[in-house]
Structure formats: C-alpha cells, structure tokens
Scaffold this motif. Structure first.
Motif, PDB file in Angstrom:
ATOM      1  N   ALA A 376      48.684  38.318  29.842  1.00 50.38           N
ATOM      2  CA  ALA A 376      48.969  38.187  31.277  1.00 50.38           C
ATOM      3  C   ALA A 376      49.726  36.899  31.572  1.00 50.38           C
ATOM      4  O   ALA A 376      50.696  36.904  32.347  1.00 50.38           O
ATOM      5  N   GLU A 377      49.301  35.804  30.968  1.00 51.92           N
ATOM      6  CA  GLU A 377      49.930  34.511  31.239  1.00 51.92           C
ATOM      7  C   GLU A 377      51.298  34.388  30.563  1.00 51.92           C
ATOM      8  O   GLU A 377      52.294  34.043  31.212  1.00 51.92           O
ATOM      9  N   ASP A 378      51.339  34.660  29.249  1.00 53.52           N
ATOM     10  CA  ASP A 378      52.544  34.390  28.480  1.00 53.52           C
ATOM     11  C   ASP A 378      53.650  35.402  28.706  1.00 53.52           C
ATOM     12  O   ASP A 378      54.839  35.051  28.664  1.00 53.52           O
ATOM     13  N   ARG A 379      53.279  36.649  28.924  1.00 48.92           N
ATOM     14  CA  ARG A 379      54.292  37.711  29.050  1.00 48.92           C
ATOM     15  C   ARG A 379      54.605  38.062  30.508  1.00 48.92           C
ATOM     16  O   ARG A 379      55.754  38.338  30.841  1.00 48.92           O
ATOM     17  N   PHE A 380      53.547  38.042  31.369  1.00 51.29           N
ATOM     18  CA  PHE A 380      53.726  38.506  32.746  1.00 51.29           C
ATOM     19  C   PHE A 380      53.677  37.376  33.777  1.00 51.29           C
ATOM     20  O   PHE A 380      53.826  37.639  34.970  1.00 51.29           O
ATOM     21  N   GLY A 381      53.467  36.150  33.351  1.00 48.24           N
ATOM     22  CA  GLY A 381      53.482  35.011  34.280  1.00 48.24           C
ATOM     23  C   GLY A 381      52.332  34.965  35.251  1.00 48.24           C
ATOM     24  O   GLY A 381      52.419  34.314  36.294  1.00 48.24           O
ATOM     25  N   LEU A 382      51.225  35.623  34.906  1.00 45.76           N
ATOM     26  CA  LEU A 382      50.083  35.713  35.809  1.00 45.76           C
ATOM     27  C   LEU A 382      49.043  34.637  35.509  1.00 45.76           C
ATOM     28  O   LEU A 382      48.907  34.179  34.371  1.00 45.76           O
ATOM     29  N   GLY A 383      48.297  34.264  36.545  1.00 42.47           N
ATOM     30  CA  GLY A 383      47.077  33.492  36.358  1.00 42.47           C
ATOM     31  C   GLY A 383      47.245  32.013  36.102  1.00 42.47           C
ATOM     32  O   GLY A 383      46.262  31.342  35.763  1.00 42.47           O
ATOM     33  N   ASP A 446      65.793  25.461  48.698  1.00 46.03           N
ATOM     34  CA  ASP A 446      65.087  24.181  48.549  1.00 46.03           C
ATOM     35  C   ASP A 446      65.014  23.684  47.116  1.00 46.03           C
ATOM     36  O   ASP A 446      64.450  22.627  46.851  1.00 46.03           O
ATOM     37  N   GLY A 447      65.604  24.438  46.190  1.00 49.08           N
ATOM     38  CA  GLY A 447      65.651  23.989  44.807  1.00 49.08           C
ATOM     39  C   GLY A 447      64.306  23.915  44.115  1.00 49.08           C
ATOM     40  O   GLY A 447      64.166  23.218  43.101  1.00 49.08           O
ATOM     41  N   ARG A 448      63.296  24.639  44.625  1.00 45.24           N
ATOM     42  CA  ARG A 448      61.972  24.584  44.018  1.00 45.24           C
ATOM     43  C   ARG A 448      62.002  25.184  42.613  1.00 45.24           C
ATOM     44  O   ARG A 448      62.803  26.075  42.318  1.00 45.24           O
ATOM     45  N   GLU A 449      61.112  24.686  41.751  1.00 38.51           N
ATOM     46  CA  GLU A 449      61.038  25.167  40.378  1.00 38.51           C
ATOM     47  C   GLU A 449      60.162  26.415  40.320  1.00 38.51           C
ATOM     48  O   GLU A 449      59.003  26.395  40.729  1.00 38.51           O
ATOM     49  N   LEU A 450      60.713  27.500  39.803  1.00 41.19           N
ATOM     50  CA  LEU A 450      59.978  28.754  39.741  1.00 41.19           C
ATOM     51  C   LEU A 450      59.193  28.860  38.438  1.00 41.19           C
ATOM     52  O   LEU A 450      59.535  28.239  37.431  1.00 41.19           O
ATOM     53  N   ALA A 451      58.131  29.643  38.466  1.00 39.34           N
ATOM     54  CA  ALA A 451      57.318  29.866  37.281  1.00 39.34           C
ATOM     55  C   ALA A 451      58.107  30.663  36.249  1.00 39.34           C
ATOM     56  O   ALA A 451      59.026  31.423  36.581  1.00 39.34           O
ATOM     57  N   SER A 452      57.733  30.504  34.994  1.00 34.51           N
ATOM     58  CA  SER A 452      58.419  31.213  33.918  1.00 34.51           C
ATOM     59  C   SER A 452      57.403  31.797  32.944  1.00 34.51           C
ATOM     60  O   SER A 452      56.240  31.394  32.920  1.00 34.51           O
ATOM     61  N   ALA A 453      57.842  32.748  32.126  1.00 30.81           N
ATOM     62  CA  ALA A 453      57.008  33.357  31.092  1.00 30.81           C
ATOM     63  C   ALA A 453      57.924  33.967  30.044  1.00 30.81           C
ATOM     64  O   ALA A 453      59.128  34.163  30.283  1.00 30.81           O
ATOM     65  N   ARG A 454      57.361  34.286  28.869  1.00 27.16           N
ATOM     66  CA  ARG A 454      58.154  34.796  27.748  1.00 27.16           C
ATOM     67  C   ARG A 454      58.757  36.166  28.032  1.00 27.16           C
ATOM     68  O   ARG A 454      59.833  36.496  27.560  1.00 27.16           O
TER      69      ARG A 454
END
Length: 542
Positions: A376-383, A446-454
C-alpha cells in the motif's frame, strides 16, 4: 495568518466547546453537568418522566425571552449544559454582533419545538437582516428534575457543530471564484457538495488568488486548520479567480448520483494526471467523507491485496486461489457472501471477480504481517500521511496488523481504513502503473511537493486490468457497469461495521481515462448503491 474572520473576541469565546456530532453518526448525549435551570427550590421533589406540554411551553418561552434580550447567562441556565452554552450565547451578541433578535416558535411535536429567528447583524456601519430556522427539544434534567432545553450547538444556529462559535468582522480570507478545468465557474448553489471544499479552498488560496476580503458573519470552527464557514456577507470583497482540476460535467453527474442514496460519497480522478474531476457527498452531517472518510473499504481492498500476492510471487491471475465456503485464520472463521458457491479449483482472477473472501484469507499465512502495508505504501502511495491535495484529505491506513487482522485486512476489514478518494487513486494506479497523488488545484499554483511511490510493474498492471475487466463484464460489478463502453474495469465491496445491520456499500471502477470510487453507509452490497453512483460518473467521460 489564522484562517477566519478578523474580529475582536470577548473573554474565552474561542475556547468554547459547544457539543455536536462526529463523522458517520449523530451520537448525541444530553449533558448532566450543569443541570442548573431556573425555578424549583431544593425542597421540592425531583420530578421524573418526560416533560409535560405545559413544561415544554414554559421552558421554551423563558429560553426564547432570555435569548431575545441578550441575557446569555439566563438563557444558558435554562439548558442542561449551562457552562458550555453560556460562552456561545455571549459570542452571539458580542463577537457576532447579532442584535434585535426576534424568535417565533412553531407548533411543538411532543417536546420538540421548531422556531424561526429574525435578527440584524451590524459591524462598523454595515448591517444586514439575518433569518434562519432551527429546533430545540425540552428534556428532564437528570439531577434536578427540571424541564430544560437539551443543549445542542444547532439550537443557536443549525450549522453550528461541536467547538464552533460565531464571529462577524473582516474576513481573513478574500472570496474566491473557483473555476473548473475549462473555466466554468463552480458555485455552491449549483454544486452543493462543493460548499465545504470551496470554504477550504478560500481559506488556503484566497489571498493567493488575488482577491480582497469583505465583511461577514461566519462560523469559526474549533480546529485552527479548518476554514471558516460564511453565513452572511455584509460587505462584498473582491473575488480572486482560482483554477481547479474539477470538471463541471463530472461534478454535475456526481451531485445527481449521490442524491439517490443517503450517506453517500463519490470521487472521480483522471488516472493519467491524478487530477480530481469530481467530489460529491450526500450526508446529513455535511462531512466531506469523500476526502476525509475513514472506513473499512471491504472487498475493494482486494485490488491492493491481489497486487500484493502477484508482486510477492505468491500467485498470479491464472494461479490457484481456491474459494471454499469458509476459511479459518488464527481461530477466526471467515465466510463469503450468502449464496456464493464454493470452488476449490478457482484461479485468482475468478475469485477476484466473484469477490471470494476465503480465497484471500487462505493466503494470509503466505504473506508477512507487513506485506500488505508495504504494498500500500510503496506501490500505491497510501498510509504515509503526506498527500497535499489542496484541501484536507485522509491518506488511507493499512497497518501491519498481527493476529486475525492479518487476514481481515486482506479483504478490507480488520484495521484497514480508506476514503473514496483513496480507492479512486488505487484504481488509477492499478490501470496506469504510476501513482499520481490526487490534486484538486494545480501543483503549479503553489509549488507544493506531492507524495510519490514506486508504482506497479507493467506485468502487475496487465493482470489487475484483466481481473477488474472480468469483474466489470461478468463478475459482481457487471450489473452496475452494464452499458459502459471503452476500456472498463471495476471492483465491488461490502464492509461490515460493528453496530450496523447492513454493510457499507463500496464500489470502484474505471472507464478509459477516468477512475471513480463511491461509498454508501449501510448501502448493502457494493453493486447495490455505490455501483450505480460510480457508473453514473464514469458515463460522463470526465
């Protein structure tokens, strides 16, 4: 700068907790502390039972009279929570500058009395009339036996909830004119679900959008992070133009679809970009459950679970995933939905399409306790609590749970929690292989940094798309997805919740470059309530 109206506040008005309702249900309990009230002496016997009609009328008359005269302490003493009520009544006349109050009661229904409030809001030479309707209920004080107004924040104003107060002054955030991806203006009048979201966008981007503040009566919420809710504008500010990623056509379809089912929420995203195309809620409490809901997603979670099995080499879409009547994991017995025929020779694709719980539970002993969490975290960016959508959102929760929850989490029960936004994102990642954090305002704003995942491999994506397509064309989602053309896929879910007789209905699906997910509390099977909502949004094509 603190979000909200700039106004002088008297005493400790901002610290007041006024009672109210939380997410999912109205759990309202009459307070017993401060059963003060006015009237009977200590020598009188404590009365019991429901208040009589005469008591309801007398208490209501005294309460309204004190309120009209601005006698905060007296009005509060006629409720069953004097300490909490008094600061709000004080704020009503002082921080909110509401005067000339006239209250007209309607016909009582038992101990419940509807009423209409007419008043004037004045601030620095600006005045406007204020009219609204509310209700109150008279109850028996638990310690005094007196007839008292059951304290709820909605008594003072129907939109007030726990921790809220009222203020009038110059707005800290200028108004905005939010527009969709094609420049169409988005208003709360036309798209009611957007009300709370437009408030949040205004609070965060109002100054950046270039507007100037006006003067308004507003609800200030307990959380400093929550934007004020405007109730009445005394002097117009200049609206700044704010671009969003929304699609007016998809939003209109979402608004219409959720109206068919109470306590429903839906989100649509564009998989190729992560842009939110629509967000709608039909809820009694006004909560934005589409973005902030935290509920078990049921079998829609099997998308992530199937990816976990594939990515860890445990099985694949054509590999074994037997579907017995029941499966036992660490002394807990799991069942399938009623009427599902067992199939010991089923493949993962077949068990996925039929939404067989036991097939996934039986693999619980082949995954690590944290396998689903890592997927969930590494592949789907969740949690990971790091999404920056543009307004507040819940980013999903997939804890590494031991014991029976290792199996329960695989079928979207246990300790897994999701929102429709999360599940729409899961579907988008599944069909593109790339996690693109959902956004409702462009990142460039606003140039905010977005979350990322594999993200996912092409092989895993191919298998997930094939299994979701099978589900949409011949599995549990077929009826809801019927008639949709193009590249389609879906997954149904029914999530059991303690204390509910009927499960929550979940559904997620895609059609070409639009993915959507919906949830209906106590809606039954996934295809019953949430399914038609998703299908209606997918038909717009974004």
């Amino acid at each position: 700068m603190r979000k909200g109206v700039k106004a002088t506040v008297i005493g400790s008005v901002f610290a007041v907790m006024v009672g109210g309702a939380g997410y999912g249900a109205f759990n309202i309990v009459s307070a017993v502390n401060g059963d003060s009230g006015i009237g009977a002496s200590d020598a009188e016997a404590v009365r019991t039972g429901p208040p009589s009609g005469d008591e309801v009328e007398e208490t209501t008359e005294k309460f309204f009279a004190a309120w009209e005269k601005g006698q905060a302490a007296t009005a509060a003493a006629l409720t069953n929570n004097e300490a909490v009520a008094e600061p709000l009544f004080t704020a009503y006349g002082q921080a909110a500058h509401i005067t000339g109050v006239k209250i007209t009661p309607g016909a009582a229904t038992g101990a419940t009395v509807p009423f209409t409030v007419k008043a004037t809001v004045s601030y620095e030479g600006k005045s406007k009339p204020l009219t609204y309707r509310s209700t109150l209920t008279v109850v028996r004080g638990k310690t005094t036996g007196k007839a008292l107004v059951d304290w709820q924040p909605s008594v003072v104003h129907p939109e007030l909830q726990r921790g809220d107060t009222l203020v009038t002054g110059e707005a800290a955030s200028p108004p905005i004119e939010a527009v969709d991806r094609d420049g169409t203006v988005l208003t709360e009048d036309e798209y009611p679900s957007l009300g709370p979201i437009l408030d949040e966008l205004r609070g965060k981007y109002g100054e950046q959008a270039g507007g100037t503040p006006g003067i308004e009566l507003a609800i200030r919420h307990e959380s400093a992070e929550a934007a004020d809710t405007s109730l009445l504008t005394l002097a117009e500010g200049k609206a700044g133009r704010l671009p969003t990623t929304l699609s007016a056509s998809a939003q209109a379809a979402a608004e219409k679809a959720v109206k068919d089912h109470a306590e429903s929420s839906v989100v649509a995203v564009k998989p190729s970009t992560g842009e939110v195309l629509a967000v709608a809620n039909n809820r009694e409490d006004g909560f934005n459950a589409a973005f902030l809901g935290q509920l078990a997603p049921g079998s829609t979670m099997k998308i992530v679970s199937a990816a976990t099995l594939i990515d860890n080499g445990i099985t694949d879409m054509n590999g074994p995933a037997s579907c017995p009547d029941e499966a036992v994991w660490q002394s807990q017995t799991f069942h399938n939905i009623e009427g599902m025929d067992p199939n010991e020779n089923a493949t993962l694709s077949e068990s996925f399409a039929r939404s067989c719980n036991t097939a996934f539970v039986k693999y619980a002993d082949e995954v690590e306790v944290d396998s689903l969490t890592r997927e969930a975290e590494d592949r789907f960016g969740l949690g990971k609590d790091n999404w920056k959508v543009g307004v507040p959102s819940f980013d999903g929760r997939v804890p590494a749970s031991g014991g029976p929850d290792t199996a329960a989490n695989m079928i979207g029960q246990g300790q897994v929690q999701m929102s429709p936004l999360n599940m729409a994102s899961v579907t988008a990642t599944s069909i593109t292989g790339t996690f693109r954090q959902p956004v409702i305002v462009p990142q460039k704003l606003d140039g905010r940094e977005l979350a990322s995942a594999r993200g996912l491999s092409a092989e895993t994506v191919g298998q997930l798309r094939a299994m979701m397509n099978r589900t949409a064309t011949s599995g549990t989602a077929a009826e809801a997805m019927s008639g949709l053309t193009g590249s389609v896929g879906a997954k149904t879910g029914s999530a059991e919740v303690d204390g509910q007789q009927t499960s929550n209905s979940w559904f997620t699906g895609y059609r070409d470059d639009i993915a959507a997910a919906a949830m209906t509390e106590e809606g039954g099977h996934g295809g019953d309530a949430a399914g038609p909502i998703v299908a209606a949004v997918l038909r717009t094509g974004g």
